[in-house]
Design a protein around this motif. Structure first.
Motif, PDB file in Angstrom:
ATOM      1  N   THR A   1      -1.997  11.721   4.379  1.00  0.00           N
ATOM      2  CA  THR A   1      -1.844  12.829   3.435  1.00  0.00           C
ATOM      3  C   THR A   1      -1.924  14.169   4.150  1.00  0.00           C
ATOM      4  OG1 THR A   1      -2.817  11.493   1.666  1.00  0.00           O
ATOM      5  CG2 THR A   1      -2.757  13.879   1.335  1.00  0.00           C
TER       6      THR A   1
ATOM      7  N   PHE B   1      -3.051  10.321  -6.299  1.00  0.00           N
ATOM      8  CA  PHE B   1      -2.413   9.807  -5.091  1.00  0.00           C
ATOM      9  C   PHE B   1      -2.203  10.905  -4.060  1.00  0.00           C
ATOM     10  CE2 PHE B   1      -0.812   6.144  -7.714  1.00  0.00           C
ATOM     11  CZ  PHE B   1      -1.474   5.179  -6.980  1.00  0.00           C
TER      12      PHE B   1
ATOM     13  N   GLU C   1       0.814  -1.216   0.000  1.00  0.00           N
ATOM     14  CA  GLU C   1       0.000   0.000   0.000  1.00  0.00           C
ATOM     15  C   GLU C   1       0.848   1.267   0.000  1.00  0.00           C
ATOM     16  OE1 GLU C   1      -2.838  -0.126   3.164  1.00  0.00           O
ATOM     17  OE2 GLU C   1      -3.850  -1.909   2.386  1.00  0.00           O
ATOM     18  N   CYS C   2       2.066   1.147  -0.488  1.00  0.00           N
ATOM     19  CA  CYS C   2       2.946   2.310  -0.591  1.00  0.00           C
ATOM     20  C   CYS C   2       2.629   3.049  -1.897  1.00  0.00           C
ATOM     21  CB  CYS C   2       4.414   1.876  -0.569  1.00  0.00           C
ATOM     22  SG  CYS C   2       5.590   3.232  -0.809  1.00  0.00           S
ATOM     23  N   ARG C   3       2.009   4.216  -1.798  1.00  0.00           N
ATOM     24  CA  ARG C   3       1.575   4.950  -2.986  1.00  0.00           C
ATOM     25  C   ARG C   3       2.746   5.340  -3.877  1.00  0.00           C
ATOM     26  NH1 ARG C   3      -1.562   9.396   0.386  1.00  0.00           N
ATOM     27  NH2 ARG C   3       0.171   8.866   1.765  1.00  0.00           N
ATOM     28  N   THR C   4       3.829   5.749  -3.247  1.00  0.00           N
ATOM     29  CA  THR C   4       5.003   6.169  -4.012  1.00  0.00           C
ATOM     30  C   THR C   4       5.547   5.021  -4.848  1.00  0.00           C
ATOM     31  OG1 THR C   4       5.540   7.677  -2.203  1.00  0.00           O
ATOM     32  CG2 THR C   4       7.243   7.316  -3.845  1.00  0.00           C
TER      33      THR C   4
ATOM     34  N   TYR D   1      -7.419   8.675  -0.185  1.00  0.00           N
ATOM     35  CA  TYR D   1      -6.733   7.433   0.182  1.00  0.00           C
ATOM     36  C   TYR D   1      -5.662   7.729   1.213  1.00  0.00           C
ATOM     37  CZ  TYR D   1      -3.861   3.244  -0.410  1.00  0.00           C
ATOM     38  OH  TYR D   1      -3.133   2.103  -0.192  1.00  0.00           O
ATOM     39  N   LYS D   2      -5.746   7.056   2.344  1.00  0.00           N
ATOM     40  CA  LYS D   2      -4.850   7.342   3.463  1.00  0.00           C
ATOM     41  C   LYS D   2      -4.924   8.827   3.818  1.00  0.00           C
ATOM     42  CE  LYS D   2      -1.471   3.625   2.989  1.00  0.00           C
ATOM     43  NZ  LYS D   2      -0.045   3.281   2.940  1.00  0.00           N
TER      44      LYS D   2
END
Length: 516
Positions: free
Chosen positions: A202, A192, A151-154, A197-198
């Motif tokens: 953020t 993102f 779940e790491c967006r980067t 999301y998260k």
């Protein structure tokens, strides 16, 4: 022996060396390094990197290996390590019901490492044939699944970009299609960053970003290296903000921040505009060179490092730092052609070997000191704190500039009743470090020394740094109780009773029950 077998045999030492490097980068915590597994990773990675540097210098000087041979060796090593790590991470997540982090200390670290090694695996798939190719492609699939599972967006964004670059290199995508692809990536990036999301994560990032930019605006040229850098000034800035905005929505998200989650801001705050521009140069110059040389692996690695540098802290880990160094060296070598004769070759090997010996000796000495420190900390946690103080005393001269050692030493002194000496260490630490834990522990020390007014100052500072924490409020409650200040004692009691709990725990409930 066939020619192909001879080539494989010749590539074996290089494959084993890079296998050791990648395994070392994923190395889990070991005894005496469990509190910070990155310590072991750094030592192993640097040790192996130095051996690789010496080996590659020799090969480049005498053997003149072709680039494909080197890429095949590295690709094979990366494929083996990525396959093992991903399978282990997924199995542990399924069987132990925990986040996908494998042998790393975090899901972000795992996603970062896989993203960096994925280009090597993809490149290896281009060399493989038949069944071997199918195996490598299956590793690619497993790697992508693992990245999204973290779940790491980067890392997700980096994966999309790497796949796009791979498609472009494979099929020679037209300019129009490239433009459309780039537009899609921009939209994904915006999604993102700005999506819900998260959301908490953020919002917290935006708060850190805002404070970091304000710090840069105050000292855009010089930075804060003379006053301790980011570790000194940021938490003071955060505390100042919440003193003026105590009811702000960011208060529930506030934490003890050690990095702005942006390497460019971190370098700028620490070293001024020269530090920020220096990091930009280290990242962009190799990227430009690799684009001109059409190096698939080089482009993917540098793009991954650039993106992670914008949203995380990749250079706290050894592998990204080593790859950045290697990429800059390769970019420099590819631009400047060096001719060597027999005499200069011997000189190159002699200088390289001398540097290798000197650095390895220093590394060994530093490793021994770190092992002694971690051994002392390890035993102290397990009930031998008093016996370990003499060990900390001996190590103090060597680690006198290490803020983490000083804090560890200060805590051990406190737990063993050496409050005045612990206070001395605290005063030294406060010159180069500002943190919630330091303020809280300093407040506890002053409480033990009977200096309640000073304890209140430090508990208040800790409370402003992290307004969602209950421990500083408990300290204030006890300090006001000791001084007989019933009015402030009642005020703190009411704050504790009405305070929103970020993460419920037995300790928070204990504080609420105690401070009624």
């Amino acid at each position: 022996m066939t020619k192909e077998f001879t080539k494989k045999l010749d590539r074996t030492p290089r494959t084993l060396l890079y296998l050791c490097l990648f395994l070392g980068a994923f190395f889990p915590g070991i005894v005496y390094f469990k509190d910070d597994p990155l310590v072991a990773q750094w030592f192993i990675s640097i040790f192996v990197t130095l051996i690789i540097a010496l080996y590659e210098t020799y090969r480049a000087t005498y053997k003149k290996d072709d680039v494909l041979s080197i890429e095949i060796s590295i690709g094979q090593a990366a494929t083996i390590v990525v396959a093992c790590e991903c399978i282990y991470a997924i199995l542990c997540s399924l069987l132990l019901d925990r986040s996908v982090q494998g042998t790393m200390n975090s899901s972000t670290g795992l996603a970062l490492y896989i993203s960096l090694l994925l280009p090597f695996v993809l490149r290896n798939s281009g060399f493989a044939k038949g069944v071997e190719k199918a195996k490598v492609l299956s590793v690619v699939v497993i790697a992508i699944i693992t990245i999204f599972a973290t779940e790491c967006r980067t890392s997700m964004l980096c994966t999309v970009l790497i796949i796009m670059v791979a498609i472009e290199f494979r099929f020679r995508v037209p300019i129009k299609a490239r433009f459309i692809s780039a537009t899609i990536v921009v939209i994904l990036l915006a999604f993102f960053i700005f999506s819900g999301y998260k959301g908490g994560s953020t919002n917290g990032r935006w708060f850190i970003l805002k404070n970091s930019i304000e710090l840069i605006a105050e000292k855009p040229l010089k930075g804060y290296s003379e006053t301790g850098g980011f570790r000194k000034v940021y938490m003071e800035k955060q505390a100042e903000y919440f003193k003026q905005n105590s009811e702000d929505g960011y208060a529930i998200l506030a934490d003890d921040i050690k990095h702005p989650l942006n390497e460019f801001l971190y370098a700028w705050i620490n070293y001024g505009i020269i530090g920020g521009l220096g990091l930009v140069a280290l990242l962009m110059i190799p990227l430009v060179v690799f684009f001109k040389k059409r190096s698939f692996i080089g482009i993917c690695i540098m793009v991954t490092l650039v993106i992670f540098s914008m949203f995380s802290y990749p250079f706290q880990y050894p592998l990204p730092s080593i790859l950045l160094l290697i990429c800059n060296v390769l970019a420099f070598i590819s631009v400047i052609k060096v001719r060597t004769n027999c005499c200069s070759r011997r000189n190159i090997i002699f200088v390289s070997l001398s540097l290798f010996i000197v650095i390895q000796c220093y590394l060994a000495h530093h490793f021994i000191r770190h092992a002694q420190w971690n051994k002392a900390a390890y035993k102290a946690v397990r009930g031998e704190s008093g016996k370990m103080l003499s060990q900390f005393d001996e190590l103090f001269a060597y680690f006198s500039d290490d803020i983490y050692f000083l804090y560890n030493y200060m805590a051990e002194l406190y737990f063993n009743g050496h409050f005045k000496k612990a206070l001395e260490i605290s005063l030294v630490l406060q010159k180069s470090m500002s943190s919630y834990n330091l303020e809280l522990l300093t407040g506890d020390i002053y409480m033990q020394l009977g200096s309640y007014d000073k304890a209140i100052i430090h508990f208040e500072e800790a409370s402003y740094m992290c307004p969602n924490r209950f421990a500083p409020l408990e300290g204030l409650y006890k300090a006001y109780d000791r001084t007989g200040d019933e009015l402030n004692k009642k005020r703190i009691s009411n704050i504790i009773a009405s305070k929103k709990v970020k993460i419920p725990s037995q300790n928070v409930q204990r504080i609420k029950d105690t401070c009624r």
